[in-house]
Structure formats: C-alpha cells, structure tokens
Design a protein around this motif. Sequence first.
Motif, PDB file in Angstrom:
ATOM      1  N   LYS A  74       0.822  -1.208   0.000  1.00 29.82           N
ATOM      2  CA  LYS A  74       0.000   0.000   0.000  1.00 29.82           C
ATOM      3  C   LYS A  74       0.855   1.256   0.000  1.00 29.82           C
ATOM      4  CE  LYS A  74      -0.811   0.330   5.035  1.00 29.82           C
ATOM      5  NZ  LYS A  74      -1.849   0.372   6.077  1.00 29.82           N
ATOM      6  N   LEU A  75       0.290   2.275  -0.613  1.00 27.25           N
ATOM      7  CA  LEU A  75       0.922   3.592  -0.654  1.00 27.25           C
ATOM      8  C   LEU A  75      -0.132   4.623  -0.294  1.00 27.25           C
ATOM      9  CD1 LEU A  75       3.280   5.502  -1.385  1.00 27.25           C
ATOM     10  CD2 LEU A  75       2.385   5.539  -3.723  1.00 27.25           C
ATOM     11  N   THR A  76       0.146   5.422   0.721  1.00 27.55           N
ATOM     12  CA  THR A  76      -0.770   6.479   1.126  1.00 27.55           C
ATOM     13  C   THR A  76      -0.287   7.814   0.585  1.00 27.55           C
ATOM     14  OG1 THR A  76      -1.410   5.318   3.156  1.00 27.55           O
ATOM     15  CG2 THR A  76      -1.806   7.699   3.074  1.00 27.55           C
ATOM     16  N   ILE A 118       5.755   8.486  -5.236  1.00 23.85           N
ATOM     17  CA  ILE A 118       5.515   7.278  -6.025  1.00 23.85           C
ATOM     18  C   ILE A 118       6.829   6.690  -6.526  1.00 23.85           C
ATOM     19  CG2 ILE A 118       4.472   6.381  -8.140  1.00 23.85           C
ATOM     20  CD1 ILE A 118       2.159   8.299  -7.726  1.00 23.85           C
ATOM     21  N   ASN A 119       7.742   7.542  -6.970  1.00 31.21           N
ATOM     22  CA  ASN A 119       9.021   7.040  -7.485  1.00 31.21           C
ATOM     23  C   ASN A 119       9.866   6.394  -6.394  1.00 31.21           C
ATOM     24  OD1 ASN A 119       8.730   7.545 -10.224  1.00 31.21           O
ATOM     25  ND2 ASN A 119       9.574   9.607 -10.096  1.00 31.21           N
ATOM     26  N   THR A 148      -5.278   6.008   0.170  1.00 29.47           N
ATOM     27  CA  THR A 148      -4.381   4.859   0.215  1.00 29.47           C
ATOM     28  C   THR A 148      -4.697   3.927  -0.949  1.00 29.47           C
ATOM     29  OG1 THR A 148      -4.109   4.972   2.612  1.00 29.47           O
ATOM     30  CG2 THR A 148      -3.649   2.869   1.566  1.00 29.47           C
ATOM     31  N   TYR A 149      -3.648   3.526  -1.655  1.00 33.49           N
ATOM     32  CA  TYR A 149      -3.794   2.651  -2.815  1.00 33.49           C
ATOM     33  C   TYR A 149      -3.078   1.330  -2.550  1.00 33.49           C
ATOM     34  CZ  TYR A 149      -5.385   6.840  -5.198  1.00 33.49           C
ATOM     35  OH  TYR A 149      -6.087   7.972  -5.548  1.00 33.49           O
ATOM     36  N   LEU A 150      -3.721   0.228  -2.912  1.00 36.33           N
ATOM     37  CA  LEU A 150      -3.136  -1.096  -2.792  1.00 36.33           C
ATOM     38  C   LEU A 150      -2.615  -1.541  -4.156  1.00 36.33           C
ATOM     39  CD1 LEU A 150      -5.843  -2.862  -0.572  1.00 36.33           C
ATOM     40  CD2 LEU A 150      -3.736  -1.724   0.167  1.00 36.33           C
ATOM     41  N   TYR A 151      -1.511  -2.271  -4.146  1.00 34.33           N
ATOM     42  CA  TYR A 151      -0.951  -2.725  -5.408  1.00 34.33           C
ATOM     43  C   TYR A 151      -0.120  -3.988  -5.200  1.00 34.33           C
ATOM     44  CZ  TYR A 151       3.255  -0.365  -3.645  1.00 34.33           C
ATOM     45  OH  TYR A 151       4.321   0.030  -2.871  1.00 34.33           O
ATOM     46  N   LEU A 209      -0.091   5.421 -11.037  1.00 29.10           N
ATOM     47  CA  LEU A 209      -0.435   6.832 -11.230  1.00 29.10           C
ATOM     48  C   LEU A 209      -1.758   6.958 -11.981  1.00 29.10           C
ATOM     49  CD1 LEU A 209       0.187   9.857 -11.120  1.00 29.10           C
ATOM     50  CD2 LEU A 209       1.518   9.578 -13.225  1.00 29.10           C
ATOM     51  N   LYS A 210      -1.948   6.140 -12.988  1.00 34.82           N
ATOM     52  CA  LYS A 210      -3.193   6.171 -13.753  1.00 34.82           C
ATOM     53  C   LYS A 210      -4.387   5.911 -12.840  1.00 34.82           C
ATOM     54  CE  LYS A 210      -5.530   4.067 -17.728  1.00 34.82           C
ATOM     55  NZ  LYS A 210      -5.437   3.036 -18.789  1.00 34.82           N
ATOM     56  N   ARG A 211      -4.247   4.973 -11.904  1.00 31.22           N
ATOM     57  CA  ARG A 211      -5.330   4.683 -10.966  1.00 31.22           C
ATOM     58  C   ARG A 211      -5.629   5.881 -10.080  1.00 31.22           C
ATOM     59  NH1 ARG A 211      -3.558  -0.069  -7.522  1.00 31.22           N
ATOM     60  NH2 ARG A 211      -5.403   0.611  -6.360  1.00 31.22           N
ATOM     61  N   THR A 212      -4.585   6.569  -9.618  1.00 31.32           N
ATOM     62  CA  THR A 212      -4.796   7.732  -8.751  1.00 31.32           C
ATOM     63  C   THR A 212      -5.501   8.855  -9.506  1.00 31.32           C
ATOM     64  OG1 THR A 212      -2.678   8.856  -9.233  1.00 31.32           O
ATOM     65  CG2 THR A 212      -2.659   7.158  -7.519  1.00 31.32           C
ATOM     66  N   GLN A 213      -5.199   8.983 -10.781  1.00 32.58           N
ATOM     67  CA  GLN A 213      -5.814  10.038 -11.587  1.00 32.58           C
ATOM     68  C   GLN A 213      -7.250   9.677 -11.967  1.00 32.58           C
ATOM     69  OE1 GLN A 213      -2.623  10.230 -14.550  1.00 32.58           O
ATOM     70  NE2 GLN A 213      -1.975  12.202 -13.705  1.00 32.58           N
ATOM     71  N   GLU A 214      -7.479   8.398 -12.220  1.00 31.47           N
ATOM     72  CA  GLU A 214      -8.847   7.962 -12.490  1.00 31.47           C
ATOM     73  C   GLU A 214      -9.721   8.150 -11.254  1.00 31.47           C
ATOM     74  OE1 GLU A 214      -8.304   3.957 -13.774  1.00 31.47           O
ATOM     75  OE2 GLU A 214      -7.992   4.507 -15.885  1.00 31.47           O
TER      76      GLU A 214
END
Length: 323
Positions: free
Chosen positions: A111-113, A127-128, A149-152, A162-167
């Motif tokens: 996960k990334l918050t 992100i990088n 928070t995004y799971l991956y 990044l595309k998911r965060t923008q969507e």
Amino acid sequence: MRKFFVLLCFLLLAGAGGTFFLLKKAYVVPGPLRQDTAVLVHHGDHARIINTLQHEGVIPQGGLYARLTSFFIFLTKKDGQLHAAELLFPAHASIKQTLSVLRHGRPIMHKLTIPEGLSAAQIQALINNASFLSGHIARPGEGSVLPQTYLYLRNTSRDELLKRTQEAMTHAVEKIWEDREADEKIPDKNALITLASLIEKETSVPSERSKVAGVFLNRLHKGMKLQTDPAVIFALTNGLEPLDRPLTHTDLQIESPYNTYLHKGLPPGPVCSPGFSSLYAAAHPAKSSDLYFMATGEGGHNFTNDLKEHNKNVENYYRNKRK
C-alpha cells in the motif's frame, strides 16, 4: 526439520504396508520456515517453483525434498494449478500448507498512502520512491491525483499506479460536480479543483473547510482579491518543495498569475492535490457573510465579515506568537 528427515528415511526403507502412512505424515509434518515469510513465486515449471521455495527456506534443501514435493504436487493436481505471485507462507508450513498457499493464497498487497495537500512534484517523488513498484513516472498534472491509500501488487508499474490515482480523482470530481451547488464563479471542474486546493492548504480542520470555501466565494462575488498565502507560495516554489520561512512583503509583490494579492479571481490552476472533503467543501460552501479568516494559533481560525475585527484577530495572532 529432524523429524521430517527421519520420516523420509523411514519412507525409503519401509515396505508397501507402511508407505502410505509415512507419506501421509510427511505431507503434514511442519517445515523449516521460522516465521511467516513473503515469497515471490515466479512463473515457471514445478522445478523452478520448488527451487524458489527451497531457496527461501519454505521447504528443506536437497534433492530428496524436491522430489518429495514434486510427488505431492502431482498427487494433488486435482486441487488446482500453482500460481505465480508474491505469497505469504506461514511459519513451519507443511507441504500440504505450502501447496494450499500456492494454489489458493491471495497475493500480497502493498500500500501507498498519498496524503492530502501534496503538490504534483511531491507526489511524483513519493511514487518514485515507493517500494515494490517498477519504472518511473514524470511529474503528473497539478491536482490530478486523488489523495488516499492505494493497494498494489509487487512489480506493478508506477505508470499504472499513477493512472489509478488520476482515475480516482476524475471519478471523485465528476461525482461531486453533479451534486454541486452551482456558482458562476466556479464555471468548470478545473476551477472546482483549484478552489479545493486552496481550501486544503488553508485549513486541516474538517469543520472549517466549508467556511473557508464560503469566504473565498464571498470575496470572488464582491470582486475582492483572495489574498491567500498558499497560492503565493506555489508561485515562489512551483510546488517543488515547502517554503521553509514566512512570506515577506517582497514575496507578495511577485508577478505571477498565482499571486492572489495582485490578481483578482482564482489562480489559473490547483496548487496541490486536494482530498475528497475539500472538493466537497468547494462544491458546498457555507452560507455566510464572512470575508476574512485568521489563524488562532491553536489549529483553527477566526472568521468575520468585519475588517476591523479581522485586523484585531491578526494582531492577537502575532501577539500570542511572540509570547
């Protein structure tokens, strides 16, 4: 481990009558793994998978153990295919447990918050520098990422994340835009995100967001300059890094469309990525006559529609700050 080895020795020496019993024991005897361990299982044949499991300590080293594991994979093939993924194997997993994880275990999600209020440059760096992602991203559009928070999965590309965060931002803005309180000063979605970004930077108190939105809208309707510091800071830094000092009088004279002390109206674009609450506040501003707000020095703000009272709040703030 020793018990496992003894069982295998008996298995080789036993007659047909004891073979089934010993195989059954070998199938469920605890393995050598000392603690729960994440293992990245790559695509490949059974030999490659077994080699990975031995290398990571899930099953014991040695050709005998490899052949035994291969035998059990064949014996239980009706239970399903082995999957390539990053999987969590429990401590002392038996061969039975190991094969169950390989067939039915859920891939590990990282996960990334992304906190509210980060600039595009800060989000790019976040992100990088995140672990277990592949590739690199360029700086995204300011305000194009929804903070949450995004799971991956391991080895997901950073471009894909990044595309998911923008969507997610596009979806959130569309949802809020459909239910907004229409205002001519917020003619489009970019203006909504821009206003929300100012709200995000001005207050971290949830109950104040709609009040700040109301002040900004009141000033816009009266043709007053917004005079909001976060926009000037963005003009000075381009969002590359936080300003580590107070704004000066010289700063307030910088020529930039983001300098809301010189130019009326909203700045041309967002100054950060606002969260859902600030977006909602921008679409549903509080109804009031307030034109000013000033920090109390205790985390909140004083709101007023009277300039004299506002100036008094400013004096009180700096007086308390000097104490």
